[in-house]
Design an enzyme around this catalytic site. Structure first.
Site, PDB file in Angstrom:
ATOM      1  N   ASP A   1      30.648  38.043  41.054  1.00  0.00           N
ATOM      2  CA  ASP A   1      31.591  39.149  40.919  1.00  0.00           C
ATOM      3  C   ASP A   1      31.326  40.446  41.465  1.00  0.00           C
ATOM      4  O   ASP A   1      32.025  41.221  42.387  1.00  0.00           O
ATOM      5  CB  ASP A   1      31.880  39.423  39.405  1.00  0.00           C
ATOM      6  CG  ASP A   1      33.145  40.375  39.353  1.00  0.00           C
ATOM      7  OD1 ASP A   1      33.899  40.232  39.533  1.00  0.00           O
ATOM      8  OD2 ASP A   1      32.824  41.510  38.785  1.00  0.00           O
TER       9      ASP A   1
ATOM     10  N   ASN B   1      33.258  50.339  36.707  1.00  0.00           N
ATOM     11  CA  ASN B   1      33.194  51.213  38.099  1.00  0.00           C
ATOM     12  C   ASN B   1      33.841  52.551  37.837  1.00  0.00           C
ATOM     13  O   ASN B   1      33.815  52.988  36.581  1.00  0.00           O
ATOM     14  CB  ASN B   1      34.504  50.540  38.952  1.00  0.00           C
ATOM     15  CG  ASN B   1      36.033  50.419  38.505  1.00  0.00           C
ATOM     16  OD1 ASN B   1      36.196  51.141  37.580  1.00  0.00           O
ATOM     17  ND2 ASN B   1      36.516  49.554  39.263  1.00  0.00           N
TER      18      ASN B   1
END
Lengths: 380, 380, 380
Positions: B257, B64
């Protein structure tokens, strides 16, 4: 100068001509004559002999944190470009000239030594020019030249070139005969290269069956071979294979460069880049569903470079045997860069075991031989 | 301490020994004995029982914006590593010991609960150690331990571990018998784990067939379940499947996820990371050419964590039927991080419908149970 | 307003209703009625007529350096979403209603013109809504609407919409009959669109067989067509194909956008983004193992936009023939952005050869026609 660049930008697939000599980053030994396609070829083979140019935009996943594109990605692109040209040549010329022609697919068997002359950066376009330079009874030699193009600045730099050797495989895994190249001009030099690589491959086949060095637990110093030794493993998936179900040579070379890069980072703890890959032979085809194990370890350090050997073993998981086979091995040279992208001194390796000392000695000889060759090339 | 690290770096595929206890980030309940391979095994099975280590460099596409590698990528790597070991064991031991041996490929049926103990960052190497820990008549248990290695700093941290259960499938989709593990030492503990998971899978099979919650249009408040509920869809391509044409369990876990992560971001509007995945059962194999629909929704919030349920349905598009089948479902726990990477309070969820209130109550019980187990583990 | 957004977030797969009109970034010509699914459909076809929503998180590899997601990635996602819906509809409705039903897979034959109304950024979620809008005897029309969702800010913007036309192919490459859409309400408008595209495809088939322009070496000025002309080549691998072994239309469109983007960067030397893609016809299916050659060149510049034509030729390498076939061609419009993401003036192109002047004239007409249509749409 700008004119010269523009011509190069434009004449993809076309004859390289006089501009090359005037191009400042062009090394002196890369004489423009090498790029000129023979004029005396049969008309209908012209297209497939023209060579292909493969271009690809480099994204962030293809580079390290300093923005340098990994050498392994360039090697993978080179192999793909060579495979295109060799497959096209075999099928077009073969259908016309071979009595029992059947469709074939090119498979990489050897890459000659290649130096990475200039770095390539994220956002640049990798442009690969290919040329058919020789055929033997069962192999095709392709010369590949790679440029990095900065589209915003309008600049193009030569990054590396190599000769790749392919065979053509039928769908039932036979090595197919290769139709002879109609251009007979430079056949003598090709024959010399062919004989040289044949000899080296034969020699290599027997010397490189030794096991990956085991690491003694006492070798804990960061300058030891064991400290930076690295193993990567990869389960060969559908993505990694060609239509015949075999792993493409370029996929293996990319993994090898990644493995060597991790060894270099562990040893230097800096930004490192691939400086060269030695001549590399592909002994074994690797099937889909195989586990590929790559082990890299330092063999030698010069003041500003590291030699890393990477050995690749393959194991077909559903064979019911845990036996591995040595598929490939090669020597990579890495350099460590400072924050201005300039080579800096590397920590010297400390070989300890008898095996390590032997490898170190052999590596030093290769290092001196490479140095001699570079000097020879720059003065010739 | 540095010595200790160096040993760990080096002894890939080898016996982990005394250093583990001295390693500072090693949790106390992870006793080094667990890593020691049995000595009394048949010589020719030794290799395949040794376990494999899979290493992979983490790139920017796997993380991320704060540079944290998504938990889903780690789960995918874990499944791949487990699949390698289980496939190798079945085929090597099976060919030797099974009367009607036929080649098989491991397929994931269950993952036990795993906590993500430490974050992993871009540029680090994920290193996964695998160990064969139990076999039943038709299943193989693999223990996987994941480390994050910062090659420049020379540090390695334990990030998570989990037990994965595989079956072996023939090419005509039969579940094959598993040859018994020669190491009979720790068989009793393995049997207990086996019976426990068997019971849970059987129970799970009947309770989890309810539909994805439909969202009432009145629930518009950002703290409602409906506000952050997220659906991802993915057409299963060639890239996602193993050589048998079935989607790999790790591919599904990665998507789960990702789906849970989007739910958490929508709810918290901060940088979020996966803290754990509960035990997860794979009820259905998913074929190439299927449309996979994942729906994630919040079930519970504690002061500093969120529980998100993700349900996965598969629909084979060329079946001529629009019926979906529940393939997998699981509970993920996410935490919200501040700019110093420290957990921060999360907005509390407001369950409204009867269904949501029921889920919330059940989730609270799971939350308390997990807390009890963590405390038990840290004091035992 | 926040309420309205929340509804949109939630009602994936559900009926879009009154909120659309109140949504500020919704263009006026996109009337909410278009989203409402017909109520009078047979019960068992309901599910497959509902449309699918495909969501995907945009990673760094999908964007340029300014963080803008490449239009080509959006086109690829659109095609995948359309393929899912068309494949599902054909098989579910076909199995029920066609006398000689056999399983089929949707293949893209045409995309109508699409404008990229708003940029999409890394870290946003691309959310694609699909709707079945028309069927002819052998084709399916799917309307796709794309939103960019910023999960942290809780905002969603319409980025573009397009109509895609698919046929259904059997595994032995026959074009299959399409069961008629039960919703007969808007059939008249659909027929008009169908006839219009049929006419255009027929016309296009005959006009676009000319060769890629050859570049004169004298054209060295950076404002010439030859200076920025770019060729990309791609060997079609397993990753690029559907289960039937044919390249997905979206893969080709992504490459086309990449090629056009490189042309625009070379010409403008700035951050450029795709503004629109004109209606695009897929004349030829491209097989696995083909070499795809894309050539892009500027045809026209307005004060703030560039039109780039991209032609795509395919050559099956193992055919034993070096012949290429024109697979696709289209016109892309690009704009150049300043550092505040605002369109800036572009360097004007200088057409030199007769061919270039002709193309320039035809392109200017297209430019004026597009402008007229935009004005019409905004006032209607």
């Amino acid at each position: 100068m700008l004119k010269c660049y523009a011509v190069l930008t434009q004449c993809r697939n076309a004859v390289f001509s006089s501009c090359a000599a005037a191009w400042p980053t062009f090394p002196r030994h890369l004489h423009p004559r090498r790029f000129i396609m023979a004029a005396l070829i049969e008309e209908d083979l012209k297209h497939c002999l023209e060579g292909v140019t493969v271009s690809r935009l480099m994204g962030p996943n293809e580079a390290n944190f300093a923005g340098n594109v990994h050498g392994g990605n360039i090697l993978k692109l080179m192999e793909e470009a060579g495979c295109i040209l060799a497959t096209r040549y075999y099928n077009v010329a073969g259908k016309k000239n071979l009595p029992n022609y059947q469709p074939g697919m090119a498979a990489l068997v050897r890459v000659e030594r290649t130096d990475f002359l200039q770095p390539m950066y994220i956002g640049e376009v990798a442009e690969l020019h290919t040329e058919l330079t020789f055929t033997s009874a069962h192999s095709i030699e392709v010369l590949i030249t790679v440029f990095a193009e900065d589209c915003i600045k309008g600049q193009k730099r030569l990054t590396n070139r190599a000769r790749l050797w392919y065979v053509s495989m039928s769908s039932d895994e036979k090595v197919l005969p290769i139709p002879p190249l109609p251009n007979t001009k430079k056949i003598e030099q090709g024959k010399i290269r062919y004989e040289k690589q044949k000899k080296e491959r034969a020699a290599h086949r027997h010397t490189r069956i030794e096991r990956v060095p085991s690491i003694l637990q006492e070798e804990l110093d960061p300058q030891t071979v064991g400290y930076s030794q690295t193993t990567l493993r990869h389960l060969v998936g559908v993505v990694d294979t060609n239509s015949a179900g075999y792993v493409m040579g370029g996929v293996i070379m990319k993994l090898m460069d990644e493995c060597a890069g991790l060894v270099a980072v562990k040893h230097c703890k800096t930004n490192v880049v691939t400086a060269s890959m030695d001549a590399t032979n592909f002994h074994q085809k690797v099937k889909k569903g195989s586990l590929v194990t790559l082990t890299g370890f330092i063999t030698f350090t010069s003041p500003k470079s590291i030699e890393i050997e990477v050995v690749v073993d393959a194991e077909f998981l559903r064979s019911g045997s845990a036996q591995k086979e040595r598929a490939v091995s090669s020597f990579f040279t890495f350099v460590s860069l400072d924050s201005n992208h300039r080579p800096m001194p590397v920590p010297q390796i400390m070989p300890v075991t008898e095996e390590e000392l032997e490898r170190h000695k052999a590596a030093e000889e290769r290092y001196l031989e490479r140095k001699r060759q570079r000097e020879q090339e720059s003065t010739s």
